[in-house]
Design a protein around this motif. Structure first.
Motif, short mmCIF file in Angstrom:
data_model
loop_
_atom_site.label_atom_id
_atom_site.label_comp_id
_atom_site.label_asym_id
_atom_site.label_seq_id
_atom_site.Cartn_x
_atom_site.Cartn_y
_atom_site.Cartn_z
N THR A 42 0.86 -1.18 0.00
CA THR A 42 0.00 0.00 0.00
C THR A 42 0.90 1.23 0.00
O THR A 42 1.89 1.28 0.74
N PRO A 43 0.61 2.25 -0.83
CA PRO A 43 1.45 3.45 -0.85
C PRO A 43 1.68 4.02 0.55
O PRO A 43 0.76 4.04 1.38
N GLU A 44 2.88 4.50 0.79
CA GLU A 44 3.28 4.94 2.14
C GLU A 44 2.37 6.03 2.67
O GLU A 44 1.98 6.01 3.85
N HIS A 45 2.00 7.00 1.85
CA HIS A 45 1.17 8.11 2.35
C HIS A 45 -0.22 7.61 2.74
O HIS A 45 -0.86 8.18 3.63
N VAL A 46 -0.68 6.54 2.09
CA VAL A 46 -1.98 5.96 2.45
C VAL A 46 -1.87 5.24 3.79
O VAL A 46 -2.76 5.37 4.66
N LYS A 47 -0.79 4.51 3.98
CA LYS A 47 -0.58 3.84 5.28
C LYS A 47 -0.50 4.86 6.40
O LYS A 47 -1.06 4.65 7.48
N GLN A 48 0.19 5.96 6.15
CA GLN A 48 0.32 6.99 7.19
C GLN A 48 -1.04 7.60 7.54
O GLN A 48 -1.30 7.95 8.69
N ALA A 49 -1.91 7.73 6.55
CA ALA A 49 -3.27 8.24 6.82
C ALA A 49 -4.02 7.29 7.74
O ALA A 49 -4.78 7.71 8.63
#
Length: 384
Positions: A42-49
């Motif tokens: 999963t894209p990193e910025h999505v995981k961070q969200a």
């Protein structure tokens, strides 16, 4: 006590894809081309969200239909990408993956004895839901139409009991898709008839050679569109899907959804919001890589001497068994897994019209594909 159970439940079986994948999973050093699971994280910025959602205590129920911000983002995504117009307040439902979306849509529209037209071969997840509703799956043989469910084939299958037509494109297992002209012909055929079209478009962002088109562009009032972030953003485990449907239909689908699951995971919804806004183009890099893999796999299959259907989208290729092999697709897959440690899905998993073929997923690295295809070549060359 088993005889007391719902007979429709007793009749259905576990997915043949999972069943076969589990069967060969314990073979040491197996190269598996079975499950349709993106190999990208999963894209990193999505995981961070998602992490922020937990830290900020966004862990309560949302609106039954999903957080309004996500519904707005999903509606904008569908409009930007595919030219579809849906009101986020009343025509978009956030679901627990595309699987739940399919379930609640079919349970809303089907009645006992009604018929559902679907292409064969096809993903095996539709028939059990149809049967649980007491309805009847009507498979249409698409082997002579490049595995496409065409208007002419639909016309032949229509009866006064037809309640729904399923259009699962880009297709699992074949990877083929329908062009705008073909969708227009289907729309012209069924417009005004008392039936629905369920368009499973979960692979819409993985269309390689032409932009994805939706039947809802031509037949909005009769269409139920299914989509989600599982394949487009490598978010299979986050379980976020969408139903797009006209308001008069969506309000009833929402009732089924409400009593089924209340709402989708609040944390996953926050991640999906990030995916559809800041990550609206995240699928492009993945798609480039899938396209490379498609070309590699197709070239190698041709060198081996196997006939296949070149996929327009998704990440599967449907391959015909070697002419010199006289057994079933199940036997072929078992033998190849046991003898040369490469696993594919038997075509019979996708209805009787898939017999004589197998599905191979290329959602894995080029190195893995090369390793597995070399083993496949060895197995086929050693066939009597």
């Amino acid at each position: 006590m088993e005889h007391l159970l719902n007979p429709h439940v007793l009749e259905i079986e576990i997915s043949g894809i999972r069943k076969f994948s589990n069967m060969v999973a314990d073979i040491e050093d197996i190269v598996s081309f079975t499950i349709g699971q993106p190999d990208f994280p999963t894209p990193e910025h999505v995981k961070q969200a998602g992490i922020r959602a937990i830290e900020e205590n966004a862990t309560t129920y949302t609106h039954n239909a999903g957080d309004l911000a996500l519904r707005k983002a999903a509606a904008k995504f569908a409009e930007t990408k595919y030219g579809l117009s849906y009101k986020p307040e009343t025509e978009v439902i956030v679901t627990i993956g595309a699987s739940e979306a399919i379930d609640i849509a079919l349970r809303t529209i089907l009645t006992p004895g009604s018929e559902v037209i679907l292409p064969g071969p096809v993903y095996p997840g539709y028939e059990p839901v149809i049967r649980l509703c007491g309805a009847v799956p009507v498979y249409v043989d698409t082997r002579n139409s490049q595995f496409k469910l065409t208007a002419d084939l639909i016309r032949e299958a229509l009866t006064n009991k037809t309640k729904c037509i399923i259009l699962p494109y880009p297709s699992n297992p074949t990877g083929v898709t329908l062009e705008k002209r073909e969708l227009q012909e289907i729309a012209d055929l069924i417009r005004g008839k008392e039936l629905f079209v369920l368009a499973d478009e979960i692979y819409s962002e993985l269309a390689y050679d032409m932009p994805h088109a939706s039947i809802a562009s031509f037949l909005r009032e009769q269409a139920i569109v299914i989509n989600g972030v599982s394949k487009s953003h490598a978010m299979t485990g986050w379980r976020i899907g969408f139903v797009f449907a006209p308001e008069q239909l969506a309000k009833h689908i929402l009732k089924v959804h409400q009593y089924n699951v209340s709402c989708a995971s609040s944390v996953s919804q926050k991640a999906a919001l990030e995916a559809l806004t800041a990550g609206i183009h995240d699928s492009e890099e993945m798609k480039k890589e899938y396209r490379k893999r498609r070309e590699f796999v197709c070239k190698k299959l041709a060198e081996i001497g196997l006939h296949y259907v070149k996929p327009d989208g998704a990440f599967y290729v449907f391959v015909q068994l070697p002419k010199k092999y006289k057994g079933s697709s199940f036997d072929f897959a078992v033998e190849m897994a046991q003898k040369d440690k490469v696993a594919v899905v038997p075509g019979s998993t996708f209805s009787k019209y898939g017999e004589g073929w197998f599905r191979m997923s290329y959602a894995c690295s080029l190195e893995t594909l090369e390793k597995g295809l070399l083993r496949m070549e060895k197995f086929i060359s050693n066939l009597n």
